[in-house]
Enzyme design. Sequence first.
Site, PDB file in Angstrom:
ATOM      1  N   ASP A 161       0.834  -1.207   0.000  1.00  0.00           N
ATOM      2  CA  ASP A 161       0.000   0.000   0.000  1.00  0.00           C
ATOM      3  C   ASP A 161       0.870   1.259   0.000  1.00  0.00           C
ATOM      4  O   ASP A 161       0.573   2.229  -0.692  1.00  0.00           O
ATOM      5  CB  ASP A 161      -0.932  -0.029   1.221  1.00  0.00           C
ATOM      6  CG  ASP A 161      -1.658  -1.359   1.304  1.00  0.00           C
ATOM      7  OD1 ASP A 161      -2.304  -1.726   0.315  1.00  0.00           O
ATOM      8  OD2 ASP A 161      -1.540  -2.050   2.328  1.00  0.00           O
ATOM      9  N   HIS A 189      -4.844  -3.288   6.282  1.00  0.00           N
ATOM     10  CA  HIS A 189      -4.628  -3.542   4.851  1.00  0.00           C
ATOM     11  C   HIS A 189      -5.995  -3.864   4.249  1.00  0.00           C
ATOM     12  O   HIS A 189      -6.378  -5.021   4.096  1.00  0.00           O
ATOM     13  CB  HIS A 189      -3.646  -4.701   4.643  1.00  0.00           C
ATOM     14  CG  HIS A 189      -3.590  -5.137   3.206  1.00  0.00           C
ATOM     15  ND1 HIS A 189      -3.093  -4.344   2.213  1.00  0.00           N
ATOM     16  CD2 HIS A 189      -4.006  -6.263   2.590  1.00  0.00           C
ATOM     17  CE1 HIS A 189      -3.196  -4.970   1.050  1.00  0.00           C
ATOM     18  NE2 HIS A 189      -3.759  -6.137   1.254  1.00  0.00           N
TER      19      HIS A 189
HETATM   20  P1  NAX Z   1      -2.829 -18.070  -4.304  1.00  0.00           P
HETATM   21  O1  NAX Z   1      -4.222 -18.581  -4.096  1.00  0.00           O
HETATM   22  O2  NAX Z   1      -2.251 -18.017  -5.667  1.00  0.00           O
HETATM   23  O3  NAX Z   1      -1.819 -18.932  -3.405  1.00  0.00           O
HETATM   24  C1  NAX Z   1      -2.073 -19.208  -2.079  1.00  0.00           C
HETATM   25  C2  NAX Z   1      -1.374 -20.513  -1.787  1.00  0.00           C
HETATM   26  O4  NAX Z   1      -1.500 -20.746  -0.397  1.00  0.00           O
HETATM   27  C3  NAX Z   1      -1.982 -21.707  -2.511  1.00  0.00           C
HETATM   28  O5  NAX Z   1      -0.954 -22.396  -3.202  1.00  0.00           O
HETATM   29  C4  NAX Z   1      -2.575 -22.545  -1.378  1.00  0.00           C
HETATM   30  O6  NAX Z   1      -2.478 -23.939  -1.647  1.00  0.00           O
HETATM   31  C5  NAX Z   1      -1.688 -22.123  -0.221  1.00  0.00           C
HETATM   32  N1  NAX Z   1      -2.260 -22.323   1.107  1.00  0.00           N
HETATM   33  C6  NAX Z   1      -3.555 -22.167   1.496  1.00  0.00           C
HETATM   34  N2  NAX Z   1      -3.685 -22.506   2.774  1.00  0.00           N
HETATM   35  C7  NAX Z   1      -2.463 -22.846   3.218  1.00  0.00           C
HETATM   36  C8  NAX Z   1      -1.968 -23.308   4.440  1.00  0.00           C
HETATM   37  N3  NAX Z   1      -2.783 -23.482   5.502  1.00  0.00           N
HETATM   38  N4  NAX Z   1      -0.657 -23.596   4.554  1.00  0.00           N
HETATM   39  C9  NAX Z   1       0.170 -23.452   3.495  1.00  0.00           C
HETATM   40  N5  NAX Z   1      -0.244 -23.040   2.290  1.00  0.00           N
HETATM   41  C10 NAX Z   1      -1.546 -22.736   2.149  1.00  0.00           C
HETATM   42  O7  NAX Z   1      -2.794 -16.635  -3.597  1.00  0.00           O
HETATM   43  P2  NAX Z   1      -1.717 -15.470  -3.744  1.00  0.00           P
HETATM   44  O8  NAX Z   1      -2.106 -14.617  -4.884  1.00  0.00           O
HETATM   45  O9  NAX Z   1      -0.345 -16.049  -3.725  1.00  0.00           O
HETATM   46  O10 NAX Z   1      -2.022 -14.632  -2.431  1.00  0.00           O
HETATM   47  C11 NAX Z   1      -1.738 -15.162  -1.160  1.00  0.00           C
HETATM   48  C12 NAX Z   1      -2.351 -14.295  -0.080  1.00  0.00           C
HETATM   49  O11 NAX Z   1      -1.818 -12.977  -0.123  1.00  0.00           O
HETATM   50  C13 NAX Z   1      -3.876 -14.109  -0.206  1.00  0.00           C
HETATM   51  O12 NAX Z   1      -4.448 -14.226   1.079  1.00  0.00           O
HETATM   52  C14 NAX Z   1      -4.006 -12.680  -0.676  1.00  0.00           C
HETATM   53  O13 NAX Z   1      -5.248 -12.123  -0.313  1.00  0.00           O
HETATM   54  C15 NAX Z   1      -2.854 -12.041   0.054  1.00  0.00           C
HETATM   55  N6  NAX Z   1      -2.401 -10.745  -0.426  1.00  0.00           N
HETATM   56  C16 NAX Z   1      -1.960  -9.856   0.485  1.00  0.00           C
HETATM   57  C17 NAX Z   1      -1.461  -8.625   0.125  1.00  0.00           C
HETATM   58  C18 NAX Z   1      -0.958  -7.662   1.138  1.00  0.00           C
HETATM   59  O14 NAX Z   1      -0.577  -6.559   0.755  1.00  0.00           O
HETATM   60  N7  NAX Z   1      -0.929  -7.963   2.426  1.00  0.00           N
HETATM   61  C19 NAX Z   1      -1.441  -8.192  -1.302  1.00  0.00           C
HETATM   62  C20 NAX Z   1      -1.517  -9.339  -2.243  1.00  0.00           C
HETATM   63  C21 NAX Z   1      -2.452 -10.441  -1.848  1.00  0.00           C
HETATM   64  O15 NAX Z   1      -3.771 -10.039  -2.124  1.00  0.00           O
END
Ligand code: NAX
Length: 328
Positions: A161, A189
């Site tokens: 952000d 966030h």
């Molecule tokens: P993806 O859905 O591409 O990847 C997430 C991965 O996490 C998947 O491979 C899934 O199998 C794995 N996963 C789920 N539960 C798990 C667990 N208990 N243990 C280990 N692995 C697990 O999402 P992606 O685009 O990589 O985003 C990941 C996270 O970042 C999401 O929650 C998203 O909302 C968050 N974000 C946060 C941001 C921030 O600024 N704080 C910005 C970007 C993003 O939106």
Amino acid sequence: MPSPIRVAVTGAAGQIGYSLLFRIASGQMFGPDQPVILQLIEIPAEPAMKALAGVAMELDDCAFPLLAGIEMTDDPAKGFKDAEWCLLVGSKPRGPGMERADLLKDNGKIFVGQGKAIDENAADGAHVVVVGNPCNTNCMIGASQCKRIPARNWSAMVRLDQNRAASQLANKTGATVNDIGDLFIFGNHSPTMYPAFGLAQINGKPAPQVVSDDAYLQGEFCETVGKRGAAIIAARGSSSAASAASALVDHVRDMLTPGAIHSVAVQSEGAYGFDPNIWAGLPVKTTTPGEYEVVTGLDLSDEFSQQKLAATNAELTGERETVADMLG
Ligand code: NAX
């Protein structure tokens, strides 16, 4: 060369992971002389572990000189074993029609388990950064379950952000991001965050004076920064990934760089009116590598700032109530 540090990454086969791991392995997060062992954690469900094996093959194929090892597991106890940095990226995406409260509860469970696993397995004095959303509250849940590692070592990422806000101001004024200073994100966030433009400087001059358009700053600027994630999804068809990974590199690198001042969601101690014990985006100054102090005393006494701070604080305290039964 120093001995390698162990870096655990959850959600390693996801979109952000696919950008992040290569940046870590190339030395951009921990520096050009610091070898790393990546401990990659995914869920057992297909296709996560298989996809992760593919990512590891690509990491091998990069022949990164600093990559001293790759471990892959769907067991958090193994994944966090002796980790000095735990980067919690994985979580469930918000499904169609899902309420924010359901997302909080669903993802909160993940961070209860991971907080306990970090407590039992990570290195003494480990640092934990939460990216998986809703990251401020997930961080609070994880930290509350982890008594061995101090809560101040748990932070959540609002750096994306801050970076977004800096680019918006640079584009608006014809400056570069290098010309922008003292631009910090306060609060959650989420779209309620406050990118406090009144404190920012552009080439050493107050941003409001340079922009000279308060309606833009209070309206379009705050809205664009707050809703940038949704705009990226609308344009790209999937959520911010490379920029999120890049922001996490900035977050950790600045936490290791004494003197760096940057936006980090940390446990509130009441500064700027935030409720104690929520995790709020705040300006922090790195004192020694991994240690920080919150920058206090910045003037946010104007009415607009006060309203924005109150709104994001109210959202965070509401989130805490929603997950109260998950706090350790
Ligand atoms: P993806 O859905 O591409 O990847 C997430 C991965 O996490 C998947 O491979 C899934 O199998 C794995 N996963 C789920 N539960 C798990 C667990 N208990 N243990 C280990 N692995 C697990 O999402 P992606 O685009 O990589 O985003 C990941 C996270 O970042 C999401 O929650 C998203 O909302 C968050 N974000 C946060 C941001 C921030 O600024 N704080 C910005 C970007 C993003 O939106």
